[in-house]
Motif scaffolding. Sequence first.
Motif, PDB file in Angstrom:
ATOM      1  N   ILE A  64       0.953  -1.258  -0.009  1.00  0.00           N
ATOM      2  CA  ILE A  64      -0.118  -0.045   0.137  1.00  0.00           C
ATOM      3  C   ILE A  64       0.886   1.320  -0.167  1.00  0.00           C
ATOM      4  CG2 ILE A  64      -1.557   1.402   1.537  1.00  0.00           C
ATOM      5  CD1 ILE A  64      -3.018  -1.388   2.303  1.00  0.00           C
ATOM      6  N   ALA A  65       1.967   1.259   0.947  1.00  0.00           N
ATOM      7  CA  ALA A  65       2.950   2.409   0.899  1.00  0.00           C
ATOM      8  C   ALA A  65       3.604   2.597  -0.682  1.00  0.00           C
ATOM      9  CB  ALA A  65       4.055   2.080   2.076  1.00  0.00           C
ATOM     10  N   LEU A  66       3.964   1.418  -1.203  1.00  0.00           N
ATOM     11  CA  LEU A  66       4.393   1.655  -2.584  1.00  0.00           C
ATOM     12  C   LEU A  66       3.495   2.076  -3.405  1.00  0.00           C
ATOM     13  CD1 LEU A  66       6.560   0.709  -4.909  1.00  0.00           C
ATOM     14  CD2 LEU A  66       5.504  -1.358  -4.772  1.00  0.00           C
ATOM     15  N   LEU A  67       2.323   1.557  -3.726  1.00  0.00           N
ATOM     16  CA  LEU A  67       1.139   2.173  -4.515  1.00  0.00           C
ATOM     17  C   LEU A  67       0.925   3.613  -4.401  1.00  0.00           C
ATOM     18  CD1 LEU A  67      -0.857  -0.823  -4.737  1.00  0.00           C
ATOM     19  CD2 LEU A  67       0.862  -0.077  -6.474  1.00  0.00           C
ATOM     20  N   THR A  68       0.898   4.094  -2.980  1.00  0.00           N
ATOM     21  CA  THR A  68       0.717   5.355  -2.515  1.00  0.00           C
ATOM     22  C   THR A  68       1.480   6.403  -2.946  1.00  0.00           C
ATOM     23  OG1 THR A  68      -0.645   4.629  -0.819  1.00  0.00           O
ATOM     24  CG2 THR A  68      -0.129   7.142  -0.867  1.00  0.00           C
ATOM     25  N   THR A  69       3.085   5.862  -2.976  1.00  0.00           N
ATOM     26  CA  THR A  69       4.049   6.688  -3.217  1.00  0.00           C
ATOM     27  C   THR A  69       4.023   6.898  -4.806  1.00  0.00           C
ATOM     28  OG1 THR A  69       5.424   5.841  -1.422  1.00  0.00           O
ATOM     29  CG2 THR A  69       6.561   6.783  -3.448  1.00  0.00           C
ATOM     30  N   LEU A  70       3.651   5.881  -5.506  1.00  0.00           N
ATOM     31  CA  LEU A  70       3.434   6.024  -6.947  1.00  0.00           C
ATOM     32  C   LEU A  70       2.651   6.879  -7.548  1.00  0.00           C
ATOM     33  CD1 LEU A  70       4.203   2.407  -8.065  1.00  0.00           C
ATOM     34  CD2 LEU A  70       5.738   3.866  -7.805  1.00  0.00           C
ATOM     35  N   VAL A  71       1.247   6.724  -6.827  1.00  0.00           N
ATOM     36  CA  VAL A  71       0.373   8.025  -7.149  1.00  0.00           C
ATOM     37  C   VAL A  71       1.046   9.402  -6.982  1.00  0.00           C
ATOM     38  CG1 VAL A  71      -1.647   8.945  -6.230  1.00  0.00           C
ATOM     39  CG2 VAL A  71      -1.471   6.510  -6.604  1.00  0.00           C
ATOM     40  N   LEU A  72       1.725   9.589  -5.821  1.00  0.00           N
ATOM     41  CA  LEU A  72       2.244  10.795  -5.700  1.00  0.00           C
ATOM     42  C   LEU A  72       3.499  11.258  -6.732  1.00  0.00           C
ATOM     43  CD1 LEU A  72       3.133  11.470  -1.805  1.00  0.00           C
ATOM     44  CD2 LEU A  72       1.672  12.683  -3.384  1.00  0.00           C
ATOM     45  N   LEU A  73       4.116  10.120  -7.013  1.00  0.00           N
ATOM     46  CA  LEU A  73       5.003  10.460  -8.087  1.00  0.00           C
ATOM     47  C   LEU A  73       4.439  10.893  -9.406  1.00  0.00           C
ATOM     48  CD1 LEU A  73       7.804   7.661  -7.639  1.00  0.00           C
ATOM     49  CD2 LEU A  73       8.130  10.179  -7.199  1.00  0.00           C
ATOM     50  N   PHE A  74       3.434  10.082  -9.667  1.00  0.00           N
ATOM     51  CA  PHE A  74       2.826  10.489 -10.964  1.00  0.00           C
ATOM     52  C   PHE A  74       1.965  11.718 -11.089  1.00  0.00           C
ATOM     53  CE2 PHE A  74       4.119   6.011 -11.917  1.00  0.00           C
ATOM     54  CZ  PHE A  74       4.636   6.236 -13.295  1.00  0.00           C
ATOM     55  N   ALA A  75       1.374  12.052  -9.915  1.00  0.00           N
ATOM     56  CA  ALA A  75       0.762  13.280  -9.697  1.00  0.00           C
ATOM     57  C   ALA A  75       1.857  14.421 -10.191  1.00  0.00           C
ATOM     58  CB  ALA A  75       0.170  13.563  -8.470  1.00  0.00           C
ATOM     59  N   PHE A  76       3.063  14.422  -9.795  1.00  0.00           N
ATOM     60  CA  PHE A  76       3.913  15.362  -9.848  1.00  0.00           C
ATOM     61  C   PHE A  76       4.462  15.250 -11.501  1.00  0.00           C
ATOM     62  CE2 PHE A  76       4.399  15.605  -5.453  1.00  0.00           C
ATOM     63  CZ  PHE A  76       4.537  17.199  -5.433  1.00  0.00           C
ATOM     64  N   GLN A  77       4.550  13.916 -12.062  1.00  0.00           N
ATOM     65  CA  GLN A  77       4.986  13.826 -13.416  1.00  0.00           C
ATOM     66  C   GLN A  77       3.936  13.638 -14.498  1.00  0.00           C
ATOM     67  OE1 GLN A  77       8.034  12.779 -14.186  1.00  0.00           O
ATOM     68  NE2 GLN A  77       9.176  12.118 -12.237  1.00  0.00           N
ATOM     69  N   GLY A  78       2.737  13.954 -14.176  1.00  0.00           N
ATOM     70  CA  GLY A  78       1.491  14.022 -14.904  1.00  0.00           C
ATOM     71  C   GLY A  78       1.558  14.935 -16.095  1.00  0.00           C
ATOM     72  N   GLU A  79       2.023  16.228 -16.235  1.00  0.00           N
ATOM     73  CA  GLU A  79       2.088  16.963 -17.414  1.00  0.00           C
ATOM     74  C   GLU A  79       3.257  16.353 -18.340  1.00  0.00           C
ATOM     75  OE1 GLU A  79       2.762  21.081 -16.445  1.00  0.00           O
ATOM     76  OE2 GLU A  79       0.852  21.214 -15.211  1.00  0.00           O
ATOM     77  N   GLN A  80       4.294  16.050 -17.986  1.00  0.00           N
ATOM     78  CA  GLN A  80       5.486  15.460 -18.575  1.00  0.00           C
ATOM     79  C   GLN A  80       5.216  14.257 -19.348  1.00  0.00           C
ATOM     80  OE1 GLN A  80       9.064  14.861 -16.224  1.00  0.00           O
ATOM     81  NE2 GLN A  80       9.851  13.429 -17.739  1.00  0.00           N
ATOM     82  N   ILE A  81       4.371  13.164 -18.597  1.00  0.00           N
ATOM     83  CA  ILE A  81       3.888  12.127 -19.146  1.00  0.00           C
ATOM     84  C   ILE A  81       2.924  12.130 -20.356  1.00  0.00           C
ATOM     85  CG2 ILE A  81       2.804   9.651 -18.686  1.00  0.00           C
ATOM     86  CD1 ILE A  81       4.137   9.946 -15.893  1.00  0.00           C
ATOM     87  N   ILE A  82       1.870  13.074 -19.985  1.00  0.00           N
ATOM     88  CA  ILE A  82       1.005  13.439 -21.278  1.00  0.00           C
ATOM     89  C   ILE A  82       1.610  14.009 -22.305  1.00  0.00           C
ATOM     90  CG2 ILE A  82      -1.178  14.914 -21.584  1.00  0.00           C
ATOM     91  CD1 ILE A  82      -1.931  14.467 -18.718  1.00  0.00           C
ATOM     92  N   ALA A  83       2.581  14.803 -22.052  1.00  0.00           N
ATOM     93  CA  ALA A  83       3.158  15.536 -23.307  1.00  0.00           C
ATOM     94  C   ALA A  83       4.211  14.351 -23.874  1.00  0.00           C
ATOM     95  CB  ALA A  83       4.259  16.661 -22.744  1.00  0.00           C
TER      96      ALA A  83
END
Length: 339
Positions: free
Chosen positions: A227-246
């Motif tokens: 659960i901690a791993l998956l929550t960390t990944l959600v946070l990471l991709f929340a910050f990476q979102g614009e870069q990944i979409i682009a």
Amino acid sequence: MKGIGFFEKYLTVWVLLCIAAGIVIGSFLGDKMGYLSSLEIAHVNIPVAILIWLMIYPMMVQVDFRSLKEVGRNSKGLGLTVVVNWLIKPFTMAFFAWIFFDHLYSAWLTPEQADEYIAGAILLGAAPCTAMVFVWSYLSNGDPNYTLVQVSVNDLILLVAFVPIVQFLLGITDFQVPYDVLITSVLVFVVIPLIAGYLTNRFVIRQKGEEWLKERFLPRLKPLSMIALLTTLVLLFAFQGEQIIAQPQHILLIAIPLTLQTYLIFFVSWFAGKYLKLQYRVCAPAAMIGASNFFELAVAVAIALFGLSSGAALATVVGVLIEVPVMLSLVQLAKRWQY
């Protein structure tokens, strides 16, 4: 599938869901995510540090350093593990990253992106597996006692070798890495959880016995880690979102050298083990520990050194994404080649 838990079996699916959830959250919250990234001490983000500590601590509880008294029984296997994990793997990973990100991908990546992806790959390469290798060893019919010994030895080496290797390889890529940040990261994400895990292990065994630890206590801790791993990944991709979409193709670009590195290290370890005439039940886990990564540590250090929204953090997360499907393919290969 034999021996692999529900969360571990579908880890790649959960990571993909976390990518989607993180991108959606990041797009809705926008600049508000900046507040979370500002909560740090000594370049270590506090919310992520708590999550990663919760991720790593349950793994450290299962390490029993009493197993070190068995080191002499499989000295050739342990020698192979040490050589591959610490004298080969970090440098082949750096080489693959340099070839792909600096040269083969030069038409698609800026020099800054290439440098950060190289850094993330180096962090993965310098952190051989300490937890999931128990699963890979079990699935491939490896010797559980040998697996425990090699994990214990690997953790002790990690304490002294990780920082200088990372410092050296990142220095080659012209990154100016603050040595104190590296040391702080290892203290927070390795030393403290390792000591806490060891003390917990000894306390629980003394109070309830070893059987209760393995059959009751550890199974209860395992979901906390996932659960901690998956929550960390959600946070990471929340910050990476614009870069990944682009630039969504960057995930594929990162995955290719990481996958090639995984197969290379497995083949090197496997054929070296056969040359050394290791028993199959020792050769299999010896090959698995080098092929897989301590991605929790790599993610943590990438965040501490380069930030939540960095390419280095993204590269380490792609390591999580490919871990299960690639390692399961190697488990099947080992069983097919069983001798």
